[in-house]
Design a protein around this motif. Structure first.
Motif, mmCIF file in Angstrom:
data_model
loop_
_atom_site.group_PDB
_atom_site.id
_atom_site.type_symbol
_atom_site.label_atom_id
_atom_site.label_comp_id
_atom_site.label_asym_id
_atom_site.label_seq_id
_atom_site.Cartn_x
_atom_site.Cartn_y
_atom_site.Cartn_z
ATOM 1 N N LEU A 1 0.693 -1.153 -0.054
ATOM 2 C CA LEU A 1 -0.082 0.107 0.030
ATOM 3 C C LEU A 1 0.911 1.078 -0.147
ATOM 4 C CD1 LEU A 1 -2.664 1.365 0.050
ATOM 5 C CD2 LEU A 1 -2.492 1.454 2.643
ATOM 6 N N ALA A 2 0.876 1.931 -1.121
ATOM 7 C CA ALA A 2 1.381 3.402 -0.986
ATOM 8 C C ALA A 2 0.569 4.528 -0.512
ATOM 9 C CB ALA A 2 1.889 3.409 -2.458
ATOM 10 N N VAL A 3 1.073 4.896 0.496
ATOM 11 C CA VAL A 3 -0.174 6.033 1.047
ATOM 12 C C VAL A 3 0.178 7.208 0.347
ATOM 13 C CG1 VAL A 3 -0.556 7.167 3.247
ATOM 14 C CG2 VAL A 3 0.068 4.770 3.418
ATOM 15 N N PRO A 4 -0.916 8.023 -0.173
ATOM 16 C CA PRO A 4 -0.527 9.116 -0.775
ATOM 17 C C PRO A 4 0.035 10.355 0.179
ATOM 18 C CG PRO A 4 -2.903 8.740 -0.286
ATOM 19 C CD PRO A 4 -2.453 7.649 0.028
ATOM 20 N N LEU A 5 0.496 11.621 -0.456
ATOM 21 C CA LEU A 5 0.877 12.519 0.415
ATOM 22 C C LEU A 5 0.002 13.447 0.370
ATOM 23 C CD1 LEU A 5 4.466 13.123 -1.496
ATOM 24 C CD2 LEU A 5 3.997 11.706 0.739
ATOM 25 N N LYS A 6 0.025 14.101 1.512
ATOM 26 C CA LYS A 6 -0.961 15.400 2.137
ATOM 27 C C LYS A 6 -0.346 16.497 1.137
ATOM 28 C CE LYS A 6 -2.195 16.491 6.348
ATOM 29 N NZ LYS A 6 -3.384 16.364 6.053
ATOM 30 N N LYS A 7 -1.351 17.504 0.474
ATOM 31 C CA LYS A 7 -0.993 18.583 -0.207
ATOM 32 C C LYS A 7 -1.060 19.698 0.623
ATOM 33 C CE LYS A 7 -0.254 16.068 -3.884
ATOM 34 N NZ LYS A 7 1.111 15.834 -4.515
ATOM 35 N N SER A 8 -0.398 20.845 0.322
ATOM 36 C CA SER A 8 -0.263 22.102 1.252
ATOM 37 C C SER A 8 -0.245 23.300 0.025
ATOM 38 C CB SER A 8 0.996 22.168 1.942
ATOM 39 O OG SER A 8 0.734 23.559 2.688
ATOM 40 N N ASP A 9 -0.999 24.345 0.612
ATOM 41 C CA ASP A 9 -0.936 25.577 -0.154
ATOM 42 C C ASP A 9 0.435 26.228 0.196
ATOM 43 O OD1 ASP A 9 -3.409 25.222 -1.184
ATOM 44 O OD2 ASP A 9 -4.260 26.756 -0.058
ATOM 45 N N HIS A 10 0.999 27.069 -0.691
ATOM 46 C CA HIS A 10 1.931 27.795 -0.440
ATOM 47 C C HIS A 10 1.893 28.756 0.630
ATOM 48 C CE1 HIS A 10 5.500 30.305 -1.383
ATOM 49 N NE2 HIS A 10 4.714 31.617 -1.586
ATOM 50 N N LEU A 11 2.945 29.085 1.467
ATOM 51 C CA LEU A 11 3.137 30.098 2.501
ATOM 52 C C LEU A 11 4.451 30.799 2.423
ATOM 53 C CD1 LEU A 11 2.470 30.770 5.413
ATOM 54 C CD2 LEU A 11 3.790 28.756 6.319
#
Length: 640
Positions: A359-369
């Motif tokens: 199982l390859a867990v997907p990454l969390k995404k983030s907005d630019h800061l």
């Protein structure tokens, strides 16, 4: 005796003659095994030869020379099985490999042996010596410089301890490798580290309390005892006594001065030693400067967050790198981190397509800061413009690291390295949160890994830390999924990746509780992912690469682990959150089937040697914070 001699001692490095390793070892492998095996280890043997040249290079910086020594030590541990085979093979005597090493204090003396134990002991000696030189070269009058000097002397002491306890007893060589002298070096650098630690304590104490006096009295006594033990050892053995007297450094006089100074100080403070019932439980210290807070945050991160057992094979994934690179002042030196593998990584580790069995867990995404402006404004308001200027370089690097770790085009192992580095730097700034004095404090925005429709926006730095740690666990599962499980190399990397993923999700639990965030950061989701990873590790352990019989008796426990993860995934809000993901289908299939990998191969000998080197270096011989000396950010901080 009233004055403490300020000078500290360091040890010169042992020198060695050049030796041809590549051709002779390749010839032996071709003769003893096959030409095919010789071709398989060709790249590694070339790297081994280059590493030895780099290890003897004199024009590198001290941290780089330390890195090269660590790198080469791993190399020779990997080829040690070949030397064992050579020594037991009579035909190999026609082309012997002889190591020549000169005494560090009296270079006119040398030892010439065919034993690889001399090579290992000498490299370990030089690791201790180079750490002693790093410690001596650091500023002992500043908090940051003293911190690195303490770590360097601690590392030197630990390397000499390993040399004394493990290697010196089996090596008949020059006097610097004897049991007495290596034990003396261990005590000497332990004493120097303790001395600087005492000075650090004195500088940080703002009140002369009873506890302060008590601790000082005990510390002075302890330091004096260490110097006395080192001096007694030198004087006990007449050969070693004569040896140090004839060297360029007045060892005996120096140790005697140090011992007397700390003994006098201990006696003067003896009346301050309190009975245990009267010792205060707390004492006050001065406020740390912003730079010291940043450094302490980094070291706390290394001590508390980084895996205690570093992966043995995960860092071998250097498929996008040449085994060599321009590393120091334009000089061509070998990569200073973990040993490039003795096989083509793109063929032996990576698979052409992700494994359906992982199982390859997907990454969390983030907005630019825009991290830089908010943080600099905080330092101006909280402290002053001069303080903000002193940490400006660090703030720029932190902002750059955050942008880089969001890049989608990075390879998996490079992405992992970026995340780890950003986490360390993030921990440095954590002590300054919450930034209530800033008009517009930084706002962290993160999306759910399994359901991107969910989003969390907070000023809470724990959301940022939890999200980074989640992504570290996720990227490790993706590395495991990308490995070719039909050979030992890919299998070992996958196992290490899953073990590291398990570590990250374990440490994620307490920090996630401090961040009210998306469903993927809830306790239930983290527990589910941890159980899936545990099941996958158990499944890999059933393969022939783990020396398991792979019998059917192991099927039920693995299946049960998947069942527990499935039960969590189908309960409450988490079930709805995972509805569009592949997790439920993956778990359903795993409860019904199992997967096994193919047979091992001759490379296992090399990997066994690598394990030995990693084990020795990681068992307390390397202070993690000392690696920061190669970090450009630390250079910026130490300039201020």
């Amino acid at each position: 005796m009233t004055n403490n001699p300020e000078r500290v001692l360091s040890v010169p490095l042992k020198k060695s003659d050049s030796v041809e390793l590549h051709r002779r070892l390749r010839k032996f492998v071709a003769t003893a095994n096959s030409e095919r095996d010789a071709q398989r280890v060709e790249e590694f043997l070339e790297t081994l030869h280059r590493c030895r040249l780099d290890m003897l290079e004199r024009d590198l910086s001290l941290p780089m020379r330390r890195n090269c020594l660590i790198h080469y030590f791993k190399c020779i541990c990997m080829v040690e099985p070949l030397f064992t085979a050579i020594s037991s093979n009579g035909n190999a005597d026609s082309d012997p490999i002889t190591f020549v090493w000169y005494d560090s204090l009296q270079p006119d003396r040398f030892s010439s042996q065919r034993s690889i134990q001399l090579e290992k002991a000498s490299v370990l000696f030089n690791l201790g010596a180079i750490c002693s030189q790093i410690g001596a070269s650091c500023s002992h009058t500043t908090a940051v410089g003293r911190h690195f000097a303490i770590d360097a002397f601690k590392d030197a002491a630990k390397f000499f301890w390993k040399l004394w306890k493990v290697y010196a007893k089996d090596v008949s060589a020059t006097l610097d490798l004897t049991l007495v002298f290596t034990q003396t070096l261990y005590l000497l650098f332990s004493a120097q580290a303790s001395e600087l630690k005492l000075q650090q304590h004195l500088d940080h104490t703002c009140v002369i309390s009873a506890l302060h006096q008590h601790r000082c009295a005990l510390s002075y006594k302890s330091v004096s005892k260490k110097y006395r033990r080192a001096l007694d050892l030198l004087l006990r053995d007449s050969a070693v006594t004569k040896y140090v007297i004839n060297s360029d450094v007045d060892w005996i006089n120096h140790l005697n001065q140090k011992m007397n100074f700390f003994r006098v100080q201990a006696r003067q403070r003896r009346s301050s030693i309190l009975p245990k019932s009267e010792r205060p439980k707390t004492f006050k210290v001065v406020q740390l400067s912003p730079v010291e807070k940043l450094l302490r945050g980094m070291c706390t991160c290394v001590d508390r967050w980084m895996p205690k057992q570093q992966p043995l094979f995960l860092d071998l994934m250097l498929s996008e790198y040449s085994p060599f690179g321009i590393m120091d002042g334009g000089k061509l030196v070998a990569m200073p981190w973990d040993m490039p593998p003795p096989y083509p990584t793109s063929l032996s580790i990576l698979s052409s397509s992700p494994s359906s069995h992982m199982l390859a867990v997907p990454l969390k995404k983030s907005d630019h800061l825009d991290f830089y402006d908010s943080l600099r404004t905080y330092f101006v308001i909280k402290y002053s413009e001069s303080v903000a200027s002193s940490v400006e370089g660090f703030l720029k690097i932190l902002d750059k690291l955050r942008r880089e770790m969001q890049c989608d085009t990075l390879s998996l192992h490079i992405h992992r390295d970026h995340l780890i580095r950003y986490l360390k730097h993030l921990c440095m700034i954590e002590k300054f949160f919450p930034m209530t004095t800033v008009p517009n404090p930084p706002s962290f925005i993160w999306y759910d890994a399994f359901n991107p429709q969910q989003v969390s926006s907070q000023h809470n730095i724990f959301l940022e830390k939890a999200s980074i740690v989640f992504n570290l666990g996720a990227i490790c599962t993706q590395i495991a999924s990308s490995c070719d499980l039909t050979n030992i190399q890919g299998h070992q990397v996958a196992m290490d990746a899953l073990n590291e993923a398990s570590h990250w999700f374990l440490v994620l639990l307490p920090v996630a509780k401090k961040a009210s965030a998306t469903m993927d950061l809830t306790v239930k989701c983290i527990q589910m992912l941890s159980k899936i990873i545990t099941a996958q590790i158990a499944e890999l352990k059933r393969s022939p690469h783990s020396q398991s019989d792979g019998s059917s008796s192991a099927v039920y426990p693995v299946s049960l682990l998947y069942q527990k993860a499935y039960d969590i995934s189908t309960f409450g809000p988490l079930a709805e959150n995972l509805r569009q993901s592949s997790v439920p289908q993956f778990l359903e299939s795993k409860m019904k089937t199992s997967h096994q990998t193919g047979p091992s191969d001759v490379i296992k000998q090399f990997l066994s040697g690598y394990c030995e080197a990693q084990s020795l270096l990681r068992e307390g011989c390397q202070t993690p914070c000392l690696d920061l000396l190669s970090d450009p950010m630390i250079g910026l901080l130490m300039e201020n």
